[in-house]
Design a protein around this motif. Structure first.
Motif, PDB file in Angstrom:
ATOM      1  N   PRO A 210      43.991  32.420  42.578  1.00  0.00           N
ATOM      2  CA  PRO A 210      44.685  33.316  41.685  1.00  0.00           C
ATOM      3  C   PRO A 210      45.667  34.161  42.229  1.00  0.00           C
ATOM      4  O   PRO A 210      46.120  34.299  43.265  1.00  0.00           O
ATOM      5  N   ALA A 211      46.367  34.717  41.007  1.00  0.00           N
ATOM      6  CA  ALA A 211      47.532  35.640  41.366  1.00  0.00           C
ATOM      7  C   ALA A 211      47.110  37.096  41.711  1.00  0.00           C
ATOM      8  O   ALA A 211      47.523  37.949  42.451  1.00  0.00           O
ATOM      9  N   LEU A 212      45.934  37.409  40.834  1.00  0.00           N
ATOM     10  CA  LEU A 212      45.396  38.779  40.517  1.00  0.00           C
ATOM     11  C   LEU A 212      43.898  38.744  40.503  1.00  0.00           C
ATOM     12  O   LEU A 212      43.330  37.826  39.668  1.00  0.00           O
ATOM     13  N   LEU A 213      43.374  39.605  41.347  1.00  0.00           N
ATOM     14  CA  LEU A 213      41.926  39.782  41.231  1.00  0.00           C
ATOM     15  C   LEU A 213      41.720  41.127  40.475  1.00  0.00           C
ATOM     16  O   LEU A 213      42.187  42.001  41.063  1.00  0.00           O
ATOM     17  N   LEU A 214      40.562  41.197  39.423  1.00  0.00           N
ATOM     18  CA  LEU A 214      40.256  42.485  38.799  1.00  0.00           C
ATOM     19  C   LEU A 214      38.861  42.535  39.044  1.00  0.00           C
ATOM     20  O   LEU A 214      37.980  41.740  39.063  1.00  0.00           O
ATOM     21  N   CYS A 215      38.725  43.598  40.101  1.00  0.00           N
ATOM     22  CA  CYS A 215      37.292  44.019  40.617  1.00  0.00           C
ATOM     23  C   CYS A 215      36.841  45.245  39.868  1.00  0.00           C
ATOM     24  O   CYS A 215      37.192  46.332  40.086  1.00  0.00           O
ATOM     25  N   ASP A 216      35.423  44.926  39.268  1.00  0.00           N
ATOM     26  CA  ASP A 216      35.289  46.079  38.347  1.00  0.00           C
ATOM     27  C   ASP A 216      33.806  46.374  39.047  1.00  0.00           C
ATOM     28  O   ASP A 216      33.014  45.810  38.915  1.00  0.00           O
ATOM     29  N   GLU A 217      34.004  47.655  39.638  1.00  0.00           N
ATOM     30  CA  GLU A 217      32.956  48.178  40.505  1.00  0.00           C
ATOM     31  C   GLU A 217      32.499  47.127  41.407  1.00  0.00           C
ATOM     32  O   GLU A 217      31.300  46.899  41.427  1.00  0.00           O
TER      33      GLU A 217
ATOM     34  N   ARG B 228      45.718  37.471  53.304  1.00  0.00           N
ATOM     35  CA  ARG B 228      45.873  35.983  53.710  1.00  0.00           C
ATOM     36  C   ARG B 228      46.491  35.310  52.493  1.00  0.00           C
ATOM     37  O   ARG B 228      47.283  34.419  52.712  1.00  0.00           O
ATOM     38  N   LEU B 229      45.908  35.605  51.227  1.00  0.00           N
ATOM     39  CA  LEU B 229      46.355  35.212  50.081  1.00  0.00           C
ATOM     40  C   LEU B 229      47.587  35.499  49.372  1.00  0.00           C
ATOM     41  O   LEU B 229      47.945  35.232  48.103  1.00  0.00           O
ATOM     42  N   SER B 230      48.022  36.933  49.739  1.00  0.00           N
ATOM     43  CA  SER B 230      48.829  37.706  49.071  1.00  0.00           C
ATOM     44  C   SER B 230      48.482  37.724  47.638  1.00  0.00           C
ATOM     45  O   SER B 230      49.472  37.829  46.653  1.00  0.00           O
ATOM     46  N   VAL B 231      47.115  37.797  47.065  1.00  0.00           N
ATOM     47  CA  VAL B 231      46.708  38.308  45.607  1.00  0.00           C
ATOM     48  C   VAL B 231      47.142  39.690  45.537  1.00  0.00           C
ATOM     49  O   VAL B 231      46.963  40.452  46.598  1.00  0.00           O
ATOM     50  N   GLY B 232      47.312  40.091  44.375  1.00  0.00           N
ATOM     51  CA  GLY B 232      47.280  41.522  44.042  1.00  0.00           C
ATOM     52  C   GLY B 232      45.813  41.823  43.506  1.00  0.00           C
ATOM     53  O   GLY B 232      45.113  41.038  43.031  1.00  0.00           O
ATOM     54  N   ILE B 233      45.512  42.873  44.111  1.00  0.00           N
ATOM     55  CA  ILE B 233      43.960  43.428  43.590  1.00  0.00           C
ATOM     56  C   ILE B 233      43.868  44.648  42.849  1.00  0.00           C
ATOM     57  O   ILE B 233      44.385  45.613  43.310  1.00  0.00           O
ATOM     58  N   ALA B 234      43.325  44.573  41.733  1.00  0.00           N
ATOM     59  CA  ALA B 234      43.023  45.860  40.827  1.00  0.00           C
ATOM     60  C   ALA B 234      41.679  46.194  41.301  1.00  0.00           C
ATOM     61  O   ALA B 234      40.707  45.554  40.725  1.00  0.00           O
ATOM     62  N   VAL B 235      41.206  47.150  41.850  1.00  0.00           N
ATOM     63  CA  VAL B 235      39.695  47.946  41.948  1.00  0.00           C
ATOM     64  C   VAL B 235      39.437  48.682  41.107  1.00  0.00           C
ATOM     65  O   VAL B 235      39.979  49.798  41.399  1.00  0.00           O
ATOM     66  N   ILE B 236      38.367  48.679  40.267  1.00  0.00           N
ATOM     67  CA  ILE B 236      37.882  49.679  39.473  1.00  0.00           C
ATOM     68  C   ILE B 236      36.718  50.361  39.964  1.00  0.00           C
ATOM     69  O   ILE B 236      35.987  49.656  40.482  1.00  0.00           O
TER      70      ILE B 236
END
Lengths: 343, 391
Positions: B216-223, B246-254
């Motif tokens: 994936p390009a973007l990981l959305l992590c909800d809690e 390592r994967l240069s994904v963008g990550i949004a952590v809620i």
């Protein structure tokens, strides 16, 4: 803080050599735990999931789940032995002299009745108030818990209230009988941080006004640090360290306490290093010849693994279960600011 | 609890607090104000911007009523490749709805969601299905015991997306599953186990493996860590930190937990009742917040050194806070709980670049962003007001 000129307050709860088995006779999840709670004192219990902290609390409330049983030791509450106490005995203690709040307030309220009715019912049934008085007292209690517009809250159903409001309602029910001991098992864990701060302040106020003793169970060391006079550190069913909160957290003497502090959030907003404790705790009920933490301990020696380690009283008034307690120099929370916290 | 994170979208739960005034805002056309992005001058995306959310609005129909509850209002944020952005806010602030809207699981009624330059909020029908199959956005939930199918082996769950998309042979898919498990630090043998047979930390790793298998390009992590204890929590946060490098994904952590975010995020977006009130570099924001709500959040966080209780109390309104239901149309979302609210706050403050961050990497939505602190420094500590208990 329960400080008085008369020296330490009288012991309210005394747990001695408590053993609890789960799911069958052989599996011992709490393995000989002893501690005391004095009147007005707040005692914190910390430890990983499965360390036995909730079981210990539940045994003090007499609400162990089916399959769990106290298999040894004594629990004495102000002269009454709680182990094997008959139902009638519990009815006179639970909800009146010993109260409890848990993590998920919604599951302790009946969804079909307005919350105020449930509080008033407690006042009527447990404390013998007349119907009209019970209602008035309930509204006043809700107001005292810092609930906005208590008359309206009184008529609302659990689903209409937020988690923080529900926890205040449950607290109102818990303290309605003016208990001497309150057990708070992860009582603020599910709340938003701003609401958690308000509920902790409310609890601190209740302690100050009512001389309420509290056993607070939390995985959050910072909550314990803020709220408790003394802390008990549980690991794999045993007490590994006990003592005054500030002393234990700032200068831990058991390697497990140090490890917990290393991984905990310590309220420092600099990008902290994310430390971990390698390995897993032993299985519940596992019989090990030596220290139960040895496999994850950086300081363990051969002796640690082969011979049982006793909880020993230290000259500084703390108890530590570590063979090498006198040799180890461990670091506590925020060594840099330790000077500011040394009180 | 998964419950807590789902309340954001639950009608019953928002209805008791948010209904009235949010319904009012949508009726009065406040939302029709021209959108001003956070320091964005309308130019091309700065290099590396992966996700760009602009003017995002989501509202839900209220059960049985004609009113709609506005859950997100004019939300803007960006995530660069390889960056971790923390999204913080309390229950009902719209964190989960925001993540769902970004992933296309909830339809926004306004605004745009650009992923690598493509507007994905506008995708419909076949284009949307194709986008989803590619798996460019992946979701990681709070409670892996509930997000992994208990009847499927971990390996089947992880490879399910590949199987549905029909990519590769069975043997190739098994190899990719094993790779994904290694990526997250699990023994490939875990593939044969059921979710109930592995520990909580391992389960969360497995759900991360399921997310990264589609590259994936973007990981959305909800809690992602709130169901785990401290040690496992840090294991998972370290893993996310490693994956973004390592994967240069963008990550949004809620998260509602500030210390979780302080551990790994580069920037933080603070949501309050559906609006972004502050967005900036996390270390600086946490050290000296510009919005009174961010300041209250930080002052409320318990501290192992003993929190200064006055610090939080000084940020709360004197006396009891106003009933949120009394919020006036168009008013600042935080005004009812803000100690520093004035008449100016009757109007929703625009997001503005912090004065010493003209580049727009730190934006605040507060009329008094530069002045409230002066008032705080002179304010006396509030006396503890306590009511009498019935005796």
């Amino acid at each position: 803080m329960p400080e008085s000129a008369a020296g330490p307050a009288e012991v309210l709860l005394k747990v001695d050599g408590l053993r609890i088995t789960v799911g069958g006779e052989r599996t011992e999840a709490v393995r000989g735990v002893s501690f005391e709670v004095r009147r007005g004192e707040a005692v914190g219990i910390v430890g990983e999931s499965g360390s036995g902290k909730t079981l210990a609390c539940r045994s003090v409330l007499g609400v162990l789940a089916p399959g769990c049983a106290v298999s040894g030791g004594t629990i004495d509450f102000d002269g009454t032995s709680l182990v094997g106490l008959p139902r009638r005995g519990w009815e006179q203690l639970r909800g009146t002299r010993i109260a409890a709040v848990f993590q998920d307030p919604a599951s302790y309220l009946n969804p079909s009745y307005p919350v105020g009715h449930q509080l008033a019912e407690q006042l009527r049934v447990k404390h013998g108030r007349a119907r009209r008085d019970a209602r008035a007292d309930a509204v006043r209690l809700l107001a005292a818990m810092g609930l906005h517009d208590p008359e309206r809250v009184y008529r609302q159903y659990p689903h209409q209230l937020s988690g923080g409001m529900l926890q205040r309602v449950v607290l109102a029910i818990a303290v309605s009988g003016d208990p001497e001991l309150l057990i708070a098992d992860e009582a603020t864990t599910a709340l938003d941080v701003t609401i958690q701060a308000e509920v902790l302040e409310l609890l601190a106020g209740l302690r100050a006004e009512r001389g309420l003793a509290v056993i607070a169970v939390s995985h959050d060391l910072a909550v314990i640090a803020e709220f408790c006079d003394r802390v008990l550190v549980f690991y794999a069913g045993e007490l590994v360290e006990a003592g005054p909160t500030q002393a234990v957290l700032h200068a831990p003497r058991h390697p497990y306490t140090e490890a917990l502090l290393r991984v905990a959030s310590v309220g420092s907003w600099e990008r902290r290093s994310l430390a971990v404790i390698d390995g897993q705790p032993p299985h519940v009920g596992a019989e090990l010849p030596g220290c139960r933490f040895a496999d994850r301990c950086a300081f363990a020696t051969q002796q640690c693994r082969t011979r049982p380690v006793a909880l020993t009283e230290q000259p500084d008034g703390r108890s530590v279960r570590c063979r090498r307690v006198d040799e180890l120099a461990l670091s506590g929370a925020g060594a840099a600011t330790a000077a500011g916290a040394a009180s | 609890m998964t419950h807590a994170s789902l309340t954001d979208t639950s009608h019953t739960d928002t209805s008791h607090t948010d209904t009235t005034e949010l319904a009012d805002t949508s009726q009065s056309g406040v939302l029709a104000q021209p959108y001003a992005g956070p320091g964005e001058s309308g130019g091309p995306d700065p290099a590396g911007t992966l996700l760009r959310v602009e003017g995002l609005g989501v509202s839900f129909a209220q059960p049985g009523g004609r009113r709609r509850v506005r859950v997100l209002d004019d939300v803007a944020l960006t995530v660069r490749a390889g960056e971790i952005v923390g999204i913080v806010g309390e229950t009902g602030s719209g964190k989960t709805t925001l993540a769902r809207a970004i992933a296309g699981l909830t339809a926004p009624d306004r605004g745009r969601v650009h992923l690598a330059g493509e507007d994905i909020a506008g995708l419909r029908g076949r284009a949307r299905r194709r986008f989803r199959r590619v798996g460019a956005i992946q979701f990681i939930f709070q409670d892996p015991l509930r997000s992994l199918d208990p009847a499927l082996t971990v390996g089947t769950s992880i490879g399910e997306g590949l199987a549905i998309a029909g990519s590769g042979s069975r043997a190739q898919r098994a190899e990719r599953v094993a790779d994904a498990l290694r990526q997250v630090g699990l023994d490939p043998a875990v593939a044969g186990r059921l979710p109930a047979q592995i520990s909580g930390g391992q389960r969360q790793r497995a759900s991360i493996a399921r997310a990264v298998i589609s590259d994936p390009a973007l990981l959305l992590c909800d809690e992602p860590v709130s169901a785990l204890d401290a040690s496992n929590r840090n294991h998972i946060l370290l893993l996310l930190d490693e994956l973004r490098q390592r994967l240069s994904v963008g990550i949004a952590v809620i998260s509602h937990d500030l210390s979780t975010l302080a551990g790994i995020a580069d920037r933080v977006v603070v949501l309050y009742r559906g609006r972004v009130v502050e967005d900036g570099p996390i270390a600086e924001v946490f050290a000296r917040p510009r919005h009174p709500y961010t300041a209250l959040l930080i002052a409320s966080a318990p501290d192992i050194h003993g929190r200064d209780r006055h610090a939080a109390a000084r940020l709360r309104p004197v006396g009891t806070s106003r009933d949120p239901a009394s919020r006036r149309t168009g008013e600042c979302v935080f005004a009812h709980r803000c100690r520093f609210a004035t008449d100016a706050c009757a109007e929703t403050p625009p997001r503005r670049a912090a004065t010493d961050h003209p580049g727009g990497d730190w934006v605040v939505a507060c009329h008094h962003a530069d002045t409230w602190r002066d008032e705080l420094d002179t304010a006396p500590a509030p006396a503890a007001s306590r009511k009498d208990f019935p005796t």
